[in-house]
Design a protein around this motif. Structure first.
Motif, mmCIF file in Angstrom:
data_model
loop_
_atom_site.group_PDB
_atom_site.id
_atom_site.type_symbol
_atom_site.label_atom_id
_atom_site.label_comp_id
_atom_site.label_asym_id
_atom_site.label_seq_id
_atom_site.Cartn_x
_atom_site.Cartn_y
_atom_site.Cartn_z
ATOM 1 N N GLN A 104 23.806 24.327 38.212
ATOM 2 C CA GLN A 104 23.752 23.774 39.567
ATOM 3 C C GLN A 104 24.555 24.619 40.538
ATOM 4 O OE1 GLN A 104 25.079 19.795 38.672
ATOM 5 N NE2 GLN A 104 22.991 19.009 38.553
ATOM 6 N N GLN A 105 25.703 25.101 40.102
ATOM 7 C CA GLN A 105 26.539 25.917 40.982
ATOM 8 C C GLN A 105 25.948 27.304 41.196
ATOM 9 O OE1 GLN A 105 29.176 24.749 42.675
ATOM 10 N NE2 GLN A 105 29.164 26.684 43.753
ATOM 11 N N LEU A 106 25.292 27.856 40.189
ATOM 12 C CA LEU A 106 24.740 29.207 40.284
ATOM 13 C C LEU A 106 23.379 29.261 40.970
ATOM 14 C CD1 LEU A 106 25.725 30.436 36.727
ATOM 15 C CD2 LEU A 106 26.681 31.240 38.901
ATOM 16 N N ALA A 107 22.745 28.119 41.157
ATOM 17 C CA ALA A 107 21.383 28.090 41.706
ATOM 18 C C ALA A 107 21.352 28.532 43.164
ATOM 19 C CB ALA A 107 20.803 26.686 41.586
ATOM 20 N N GLN A 108 20.418 29.409 43.473
ATOM 21 C CA GLN A 108 20.161 29.765 44.867
ATOM 22 C C GLN A 108 19.368 28.639 45.528
ATOM 23 O OE1 GLN A 108 18.181 33.546 44.563
ATOM 24 N NE2 GLN A 108 20.114 34.660 44.544
ATOM 25 N N ASP A 109 18.553 27.978 44.739
ATOM 26 C CA ASP A 109 17.728 26.857 45.199
ATOM 27 C C ASP A 109 17.896 25.745 44.169
ATOM 28 O OD1 ASP A 109 15.754 25.021 45.844
ATOM 29 O OD2 ASP A 109 14.104 26.453 45.740
ATOM 30 N N ILE A 110 18.498 24.645 44.545
ATOM 31 C CA ILE A 110 18.815 23.570 43.609
ATOM 32 C C ILE A 110 17.561 23.020 42.924
ATOM 33 C CG2 ILE A 110 18.799 21.622 45.223
ATOM 34 C CD1 ILE A 110 21.444 22.239 42.520
ATOM 35 N N ALA A 111 16.385 23.239 43.529
ATOM 36 C CA ALA A 111 15.145 22.785 42.908
ATOM 37 C C ALA A 111 14.712 23.710 41.762
ATOM 38 C CB ALA A 111 14.034 22.705 43.952
ATOM 39 N N HIS A 112 15.296 24.888 41.688
ATOM 40 C CA HIS A 112 14.944 25.872 40.653
ATOM 41 C C HIS A 112 16.224 26.367 39.990
ATOM 42 C CE1 HIS A 112 11.560 25.953 43.506
ATOM 43 N NE2 HIS A 112 10.858 25.967 42.396
ATOM 44 N N LEU A 113 16.718 25.589 39.039
ATOM 45 C CA LEU A 113 17.965 25.941 38.366
ATOM 46 C C LEU A 113 17.755 27.115 37.412
ATOM 47 C CD1 LEU A 113 19.383 22.416 37.449
ATOM 48 C CD2 LEU A 113 19.937 23.840 39.424
ATOM 49 N N PRO A 114 18.710 28.034 37.354
ATOM 50 C CA PRO A 114 18.606 29.131 36.393
ATOM 51 C C PRO A 114 18.845 28.604 34.979
ATOM 52 C CG PRO A 114 20.739 29.200 37.461
ATOM 53 C CD PRO A 114 19.945 28.113 38.144
ATOM 54 N N THR A 115 18.391 29.339 34.006
ATOM 55 C CA THR A 115 18.656 28.994 32.607
ATOM 56 C C THR A 115 20.069 29.437 32.264
ATOM 57 O OG1 THR A 115 16.336 29.272 32.045
ATOM 58 C CG2 THR A 115 17.907 29.328 30.225
ATOM 59 N N VAL A 116 20.844 28.494 31.739
ATOM 60 C CA VAL A 116 22.215 28.780 31.321
ATOM 61 C C VAL A 116 22.352 28.385 29.867
ATOM 62 C CG1 VAL A 116 24.640 28.127 31.621
ATOM 63 C CG2 VAL A 116 23.190 28.466 33.637
ATOM 64 N N LYS A 117 22.979 29.245 29.090
ATOM 65 C CA LYS A 117 23.228 28.966 27.671
ATOM 66 C C LYS A 117 24.706 29.198 27.399
ATOM 67 C CE LYS A 117 18.611 30.334 26.231
ATOM 68 N NZ LYS A 117 18.083 29.062 25.872
ATOM 69 N N CYS A 118 25.352 28.204 26.789
ATOM 70 C CA CYS A 118 26.762 28.321 26.409
ATOM 71 C C CYS A 118 26.868 28.234 24.898
ATOM 72 C CB CYS A 118 27.591 27.220 27.064
ATOM 73 S SG CYS A 118 27.625 27.332 28.873
ATOM 74 N N ASP A 119 27.907 28.847 24.362
ATOM 75 C CA ASP A 119 28.112 28.845 22.913
ATOM 76 C C ASP A 119 28.490 27.465 22.389
ATOM 77 O OD1 ASP A 119 27.525 31.540 22.837
ATOM 78 O OD2 ASP A 119 29.620 32.177 22.718
ATOM 79 N N GLY A 120 29.017 26.605 23.246
ATOM 80 C CA GLY A 120 29.438 25.270 22.832
ATOM 81 C C GLY A 120 30.047 24.543 24.007
ATOM 82 N N GLY A 121 30.770 23.476 23.721
ATOM 83 C CA GLY A 121 31.440 22.713 24.756
ATOM 84 C C GLY A 121 32.728 23.404 25.190
ATOM 85 N N LEU A 122 33.402 22.778 26.155
ATOM 86 C CA LEU A 122 34.634 23.317 26.718
ATOM 87 C C LEU A 122 35.739 22.293 26.534
ATOM 88 C CD1 LEU A 122 35.963 25.604 28.380
ATOM 89 C CD2 LEU A 122 35.157 24.430 30.436
ATOM 90 N N LYS A 123 36.755 22.655 25.761
ATOM 91 C CA LYS A 123 37.867 21.753 25.475
ATOM 92 C C LYS A 123 38.609 21.429 26.765
ATOM 93 C CE LYS A 123 41.542 21.034 22.180
ATOM 94 N NZ LYS A 123 42.227 21.546 21.003
ATOM 95 N N GLY A 124 38.936 20.174 26.961
ATOM 96 C CA GLY A 124 39.587 19.715 28.184
ATOM 97 C C GLY A 124 41.075 19.953 28.204
ATOM 98 N N GLU A 125 41.478 21.221 28.126
ATOM 99 C CA GLU A 125 42.887 21.561 28.279
ATOM 100 C C GLU A 125 42.986 22.859 29.065
ATOM 101 O OE1 GLU A 125 44.356 23.901 24.324
ATOM 102 O OE2 GLU A 125 44.154 21.739 24.110
ATOM 103 N N VAL A 126 43.982 22.948 29.946
ATOM 104 C CA VAL A 126 44.140 24.114 30.813
ATOM 105 C C VAL A 126 44.220 25.379 29.963
ATOM 106 C CG1 VAL A 126 45.647 25.240 32.495
ATOM 107 C CG2 VAL A 126 45.219 22.777 32.652
ATOM 108 N N GLY A 127 43.428 26.367 30.352
ATOM 109 C CA GLY A 127 43.394 27.646 29.652
ATOM 110 C C GLY A 127 42.283 27.765 28.617
#
Length: 117
Positions: free
Chosen positions: A47-70
């Protein structure tokens, strides 16, 4: 050359940091603590990287993000023509169940998903 800067609709904070993103309403899961799950990380980033919110880019992450600073997670965004731009999501703040993270472009684009590892 394609870069996250070229596909992001957000103003850049610095040369390579795209934005500060906050995911709210997360829950603690068992003994693992607070986590931004993979799907939420990918959706929020797209959503943040989209130039047009109606056409979201494909994003792939290796996993989740632990909720701790750093904490960090490696992801990639599809830039078209088979090019994948790697970036790192880094947690910058955690307040209650709200996790704020920055995304920063990595150095080397890849031609296949998962190829930047």
């Amino acid at each position: 050359m394609k870069s996250i800067k070229n596909i992001a609709r957000a103003a850049l904070v610095t040369g390579t940091v795209v934005a500060a993103l906050t995911v709210v309403g997360l829950e603690f899961h068992g003994g693992g603590g607070l986590t931004v799950d993979k799907a939420a990380l990918e959706k929020t980033s797209a959503q943040q990287l989209a130039q047009d919110i109606a056409h979201l880019p494909t994003v792939k992450c290796d996993g989740g993000l632990k909720g701790e600073v750093g904490a960090t997670q490696k992801c990639e965004v599809g830039a078209g023509d088979g090019v994948w731009l790697p970036y790192t999501a880094t947690v910058t703040a955690v307040e209650g169940s709200n996790v704020t993270f920055h995304i920063k472009e990595d150095d080397h684009p890849s031609s296949v998903p998962g190829g930047s590892n």
